[in-house]
Enzyme design. Sequence first.
Site, mmCIF file in Angstrom:
data_model
loop_
_atom_site.group_PDB
_atom_site.id
_atom_site.type_symbol
_atom_site.label_atom_id
_atom_site.label_comp_id
_atom_site.label_asym_id
_atom_site.label_seq_id
_atom_site.Cartn_x
_atom_site.Cartn_y
_atom_site.Cartn_z
ATOM 1 N N GLU A 285 0.982 -1.391 -0.032
ATOM 2 C CA GLU A 285 0.073 0.066 0.012
ATOM 3 C C GLU A 285 0.848 1.325 0.131
ATOM 4 O O GLU A 285 0.432 2.158 -0.463
ATOM 5 C CB GLU A 285 -0.963 -0.061 1.304
ATOM 6 C CG GLU A 285 -2.208 0.567 1.155
ATOM 7 C CD GLU A 285 -3.230 0.230 2.079
ATOM 8 O OE1 GLU A 285 -4.473 -0.244 1.767
ATOM 9 O OE2 GLU A 285 -2.823 0.594 3.235
ATOM 10 N N HIS A 306 7.949 -26.741 -1.328
ATOM 11 C CA HIS A 306 7.145 -27.625 -2.023
ATOM 12 C C HIS A 306 6.075 -27.393 -2.987
ATOM 13 O O HIS A 306 5.319 -28.087 -3.465
ATOM 14 C CB HIS A 306 6.554 -28.777 -1.011
ATOM 15 C CG HIS A 306 7.773 -29.472 -0.187
ATOM 16 N ND1 HIS A 306 8.603 -30.557 -0.500
ATOM 17 C CD2 HIS A 306 8.686 -28.950 0.618
ATOM 18 C CE1 HIS A 306 9.672 -30.625 0.281
ATOM 19 N NE2 HIS A 306 9.627 -29.623 0.908
ATOM 20 N N LYS A 420 -14.094 0.382 -4.355
ATOM 21 C CA LYS A 420 -15.353 0.700 -3.484
ATOM 22 C C LYS A 420 -16.362 1.523 -4.172
ATOM 23 O O LYS A 420 -17.350 1.258 -3.976
ATOM 24 C CB LYS A 420 -14.486 1.660 -2.145
ATOM 25 C CG LYS A 420 -13.840 1.043 -1.241
ATOM 26 C CD LYS A 420 -13.433 2.017 -0.086
ATOM 27 C CE LYS A 420 -12.382 1.395 0.753
ATOM 28 N NZ LYS A 420 -11.886 2.463 1.575
HETATM 29 O O1 PA5 Z 1 -3.744 1.186 5.864
HETATM 30 C C1 PA5 Z 1 -5.123 1.358 5.653
HETATM 31 O O2 PA5 Z 1 -5.189 2.671 5.738
HETATM 32 C C2 PA5 Z 1 -6.210 0.715 5.387
HETATM 33 O O3 PA5 Z 1 -5.781 -0.610 5.379
HETATM 34 C C3 PA5 Z 1 -7.009 0.774 6.530
HETATM 35 O O4 PA5 Z 1 -6.516 0.512 7.457
HETATM 36 C C4 PA5 Z 1 -8.310 0.000 6.259
HETATM 37 O O5 PA5 Z 1 -8.971 0.095 4.938
HETATM 38 C C5 PA5 Z 1 -9.238 -0.056 7.423
HETATM 39 O O6 PA5 Z 1 -9.639 1.336 7.492
HETATM 40 P P1 PA5 Z 1 -10.256 1.837 8.708
HETATM 41 O O7 PA5 Z 1 -9.555 1.640 10.146
HETATM 42 O O8 PA5 Z 1 -10.722 3.132 8.572
HETATM 43 O O9 PA5 Z 1 -11.821 1.027 9.200
#
Ligand code: PA5
Length: 443
Positions: A285, A306, A420
């Site tokens: 990310e 394996h 989304k």
């Molecule tokens: O690292 C990030 O920003 C995402 O993985 C969020 O943690 C994830 O989408 C969950 O978001 P939230 O904590 O707002 O529910």
Amino acid sequence: MNVLKLDISKAGIEISPRMQAEAQAANALLHSKQGAGNDFLGWVNLPSSITADDLAAVTAQAAALKARAEVIVCIGIGGSYLGAKAVLEAMSDSFKLLHKKQNEPIVLFAGQNISEDYTAELLDAVKEYSLAAIVISKSGTTTEPAIAFRLVKAELERRYGKQGAAERIVAVTDKARGALKTLATQEGYPTFVIPDDVGGRFSVLTPVGLLPLAAAGVDVEALVRGAQDMEKATAEGVPFEENPSALYAAARNLLYRSGKKIEILGSYEPKLQYVNEWWKQLYGESEGKDGKGIFPASVTLTADLHSMGQYIQDGERTLFETVISVAAPAHEVKIESDAENLDGLNYLAGKRISEVNRMAELGVQLAHVDGGVPNIRIELPRIDAYTVGALLYFFEKACGISGYLLGVNPFDQPGVEAYKKNMFALLEKPGYEEATKAIRERL
Ligand code: PA5
């Protein structure tokens, strides 16, 4: 001395003075807060800013939940899930659930998927246990945990009434915004705050990770101490060769620039499997944007030799491998001698299993290097809360440095919105009417 050692002697690279300077500058940028994404650098000095009072508040709340529940459902996704899951798996007996006597509540996870079967099976499994929940969402509006929480909350209210449920639910969320914050205030749930300047994937050392871990009986004080020591070991001004995060970031960027586009994180300890998953989110990310980024993959060894071993040894040569190598296991098991020796294993009799594991690791390393897969080794003396805390911060710091070396903003994630929008349009969420029409035509 640093608890973690980084060995790049088998990575096939020389880190030039220029690259060292670039890495040092990137680290300095994280500290001066002058780089991209500087609104989200609260994690840089987070370990050292955690006070004894902060830890006491977390452990007191964890104790209150433990006193009420045999099972605690921890609800969250992505950065609000993977850190706690990773540390809990690393710290737990692999067969904990089979032990008749449970000294700590069992922490289960929900809201990290939208599977009806997973949800149904979880709700069924907890029926005979006293129950509590920790619901974690920074935005407070994420669909997956919101759905899971609605169901778990209803179950708690059915069992214990509204007031009783409110004594068994803790929310970890934004200090002021979001649906979860509103709900927590309205229902009177105890809350912990996720700081504004700490993004989800860097939040494991906030109550996002600390509260569920404390509830599961993990020594969060030692976890934080490990991270604090690593914060010092990777601080601005630490010479390049002594800073494992700078070294790792520089090495992986050099490999990337030489055409190695995929990094496989592996470990010979299956307990670290979810550390791999946490790491994949952290790096994927943070770096995968603007058409750039090392693709983070993972293997658990020797199992995956394996299955994936053939590709790693012999497939497309775009890989490099980083291995988390653990020196000492917590247990001792020796291979027994057998009078008949039909399996031919008597040559190993009397040896510890860890010695066989170590020889597998060394053999694999050389085979992969010979096959054109450069190897970076992260050496930990053992797996415990302190070393895992150090490992987490080591990776976070290296990720920040690495993202800057790559030339991206490591602290945003614009790409996660696209799916989304489509999902909400398909679900006919109010406000998405036009998008619903448009997407239907495309189906
Ligand atoms: O690292 C990030 O920003 C995402 O993985 C969020 O943690 C994830 O989408 C969950 O978001 P939230 O904590 O707002 O529910």
